[in-house]
Scaffold this motif. Sequence first.
Motif, short mmCIF file in Angstrom:
data_model
loop_
_atom_site.label_atom_id
_atom_site.label_comp_id
_atom_site.label_asym_id
_atom_site.label_seq_id
_atom_site.Cartn_x
_atom_site.Cartn_y
_atom_site.Cartn_z
N ALA A 34 0.85 -1.20 0.00
CA ALA A 34 0.00 0.00 0.00
C ALA A 34 0.87 1.24 0.00
CB ALA A 34 -0.93 0.01 1.21
N SER A 35 0.35 2.30 -0.59
CA SER A 35 0.97 3.62 -0.54
C SER A 35 -0.16 4.63 -0.45
CB SER A 35 1.84 3.88 -1.78
OG SER A 35 2.40 5.18 -1.74
N TYR A 36 -0.33 5.23 0.73
CA TYR A 36 -1.47 6.11 0.99
C TYR A 36 -1.02 7.57 0.97
CZ TYR A 36 -3.38 1.74 2.92
OH TYR A 36 -3.81 0.45 3.11
N ALA A 37 -1.83 8.44 0.36
CA ALA A 37 -1.60 9.88 0.43
C ALA A 37 -1.73 10.31 1.89
CB ALA A 37 -2.60 10.62 -0.44
N ALA A 38 -0.74 11.06 2.39
CA ALA A 38 -0.70 11.40 3.80
C ALA A 38 -0.28 12.85 4.01
CB ALA A 38 0.28 10.48 4.53
N ALA A 95 -7.91 5.21 14.53
CA ALA A 95 -6.69 5.78 15.11
C ALA A 95 -5.78 4.67 15.63
CB ALA A 95 -7.04 6.74 16.24
N ALA A 96 -4.52 4.66 15.16
CA ALA A 96 -3.50 3.71 15.62
C ALA A 96 -2.38 4.53 16.27
CB ALA A 96 -2.97 2.88 14.46
N ARG A 97 -2.28 4.45 17.59
CA ARG A 97 -1.27 5.22 18.31
C ARG A 97 0.11 4.60 18.12
NH1 ARG A 97 -1.02 8.48 23.03
NH2 ARG A 97 -3.24 8.14 23.49
N PHE A 98 1.13 5.42 17.85
CA PHE A 98 2.49 4.90 17.78
C PHE A 98 3.46 5.64 18.70
CE2 PHE A 98 2.26 7.90 14.19
CZ PHE A 98 3.44 8.63 14.29
N SER A 99 2.96 6.54 19.55
CA SER A 99 3.81 7.20 20.53
C SER A 99 2.94 7.78 21.64
CB SER A 99 4.64 8.31 19.90
OG SER A 99 5.25 9.12 20.90
N GLU A 124 1.36 10.88 19.04
CA GLU A 124 1.29 10.66 17.60
C GLU A 124 0.42 9.44 17.27
OE1 GLU A 124 4.37 13.46 18.30
OE2 GLU A 124 4.12 11.46 19.17
N PHE A 125 -0.44 9.60 16.26
CA PHE A 125 -1.31 8.55 15.74
C PHE A 125 -1.24 8.54 14.23
CE2 PHE A 125 -3.19 9.66 19.79
CZ PHE A 125 -3.84 8.54 20.26
N ILE A 126 -1.61 7.40 13.66
CA ILE A 126 -2.03 7.33 12.26
C ILE A 126 -3.55 7.30 12.31
CG2 ILE A 126 -1.97 6.01 10.12
CD1 ILE A 126 0.67 4.74 11.15
N LYS A 168 -8.46 1.09 5.85
CA LYS A 168 -7.68 -0.02 5.29
C LYS A 168 -6.42 -0.28 6.12
CE LYS A 168 -9.12 0.77 0.49
NZ LYS A 168 -8.66 1.25 -0.85
N TYR A 169 -5.73 0.82 6.44
CA TYR A 169 -4.52 0.63 7.23
C TYR A 169 -4.85 0.07 8.61
CZ TYR A 169 -0.64 1.07 10.24
OH TYR A 169 0.32 0.75 11.16
N TYR A 170 -5.84 0.63 9.26
CA TYR A 170 -6.25 0.19 10.59
C TYR A 170 -6.53 -1.30 10.61
CZ TYR A 170 -9.07 0.20 14.92
OH TYR A 170 -9.59 -0.05 16.17
N ASP A 171 -7.26 -1.77 9.62
CA ASP A 171 -7.61 -3.19 9.57
C ASP A 171 -6.39 -4.09 9.36
OD1 ASP A 171 -10.27 -2.58 9.98
OD2 ASP A 171 -10.83 -2.73 7.87
N SER A 172 -5.34 -3.55 8.75
CA SER A 172 -4.15 -4.36 8.46
C SER A 172 -3.14 -4.38 9.59
CB SER A 172 -3.45 -3.81 7.21
OG SER A 172 -2.69 -2.64 7.51
N ALA A 173 -3.28 -3.48 10.56
CA ALA A 173 -2.24 -3.27 11.56
C ALA A 173 -2.37 -4.21 12.75
CB ALA A 173 -2.28 -1.82 12.05
#
Length: 379
Positions: free
Chosen positions: A251-255, A298-302, A306-308, A337-342
């Motif tokens: 995947a490559s998502y616009a961010a 929301a996927a927290r990474f710090s 910070e979240f995605i 899509k990202y949330y479901d894959s993480a």
Amino acid sequence: MSSKLRLLWTALAAVLLISGCGTSAPEDRAPAEPVAKVSFEPGAGAAEVNPAVPVKAGVERGRFDSVQLTNGEGKQVEGQLAPDGKSWQATTALGYGKTYTWSGQATGEDGKQVPVQGSFTTLRPQRTIRATINPTDEAEVGIAMPISVKFDEPVQDKAAVQRALNVQTSVPVEGAWAWLSDRQVDWRPKEYWPANTRVSVSAKLYGLAYGGGAYGLADLTTDFNIGRAQIVKADVNTHRLVVVRDGEQVASYAASYGEEYDPGRNTPNGTFIIMEKNPVEIMDNPRYGYRDVRKTWAARFSNHGEFIHENQENAAALGKVNNSHGCINLSAADAKKYYDSALIGDPVEVSGSASSMPPQYDVYDWLLSWDQWQAKSAV
């Protein structure tokens, strides 16, 4: 010699014969001691016994007919008698600050019976310290997930605790323990975990002296699985979020990343992990004037904040401009899509930012070099 005198001498000779030449009745002999000898570990009368030590009873030249160990409340300690009847061993740990009493009977090779008796007491700690372990049993986690043991109170004897920790893996993995604080010790591999690794951890903490009169409250174990190898590549200069799974880009998502010219809003460089996932996250940042902002996927990474996550309101900037407050913004569809894959424990590698994250916000295991990590070991 007159007849009377002759009779007197005859009577006297008979008395002398009886008293001088006769044999007396045998004296009573003490009965022989039983040959069976019963022994205990810890010994009868022992005090301040560590409740985690092996507890055994044995008999020489005989076998147990019955053997029990009970606490002060009369509850029997579970144990196992050997098939030959010559030994017994407790199969559960004892309690702190209790008196234990042996009872039962053994029969020796001579057929004589001896009692099983005696007592001992276990130590009473000044306090016990509770610990927890993560990941939990049967969790599936990402390839950057550390093993974390946390304590309710500071630990003084870190070396003793660390020696009681053991990690077993289904494939060889180089890794090490590091103390991140007086209350937390983590194990991480030198490199990311190999995908699909099975991990078993044991922490033999019950009865362990932590120093300062504190002892471990309970042993800990966990068995968990490493999932597929998924890595987030987050180069802030590309305005894209790239997902690589098992070595292939999927995947490559616009961010949109953090504002580049405000250090307080940068998405900082560093290797982080997905710490938690929430379908809805309420966000606050009083410094920048917003409260109770509702964002989805929301996927927290710090723990710095910070979240995605989804930010559909910022759709015009996605893939073009970095203008967030430090989070990684995606469209609603891409965020889902990202949330479901993480998986919790997936690495997020942020690069290209004007600032880097200091190693102080949980979880910062991968912000340390391998040499820095090993230097935090207590042994």
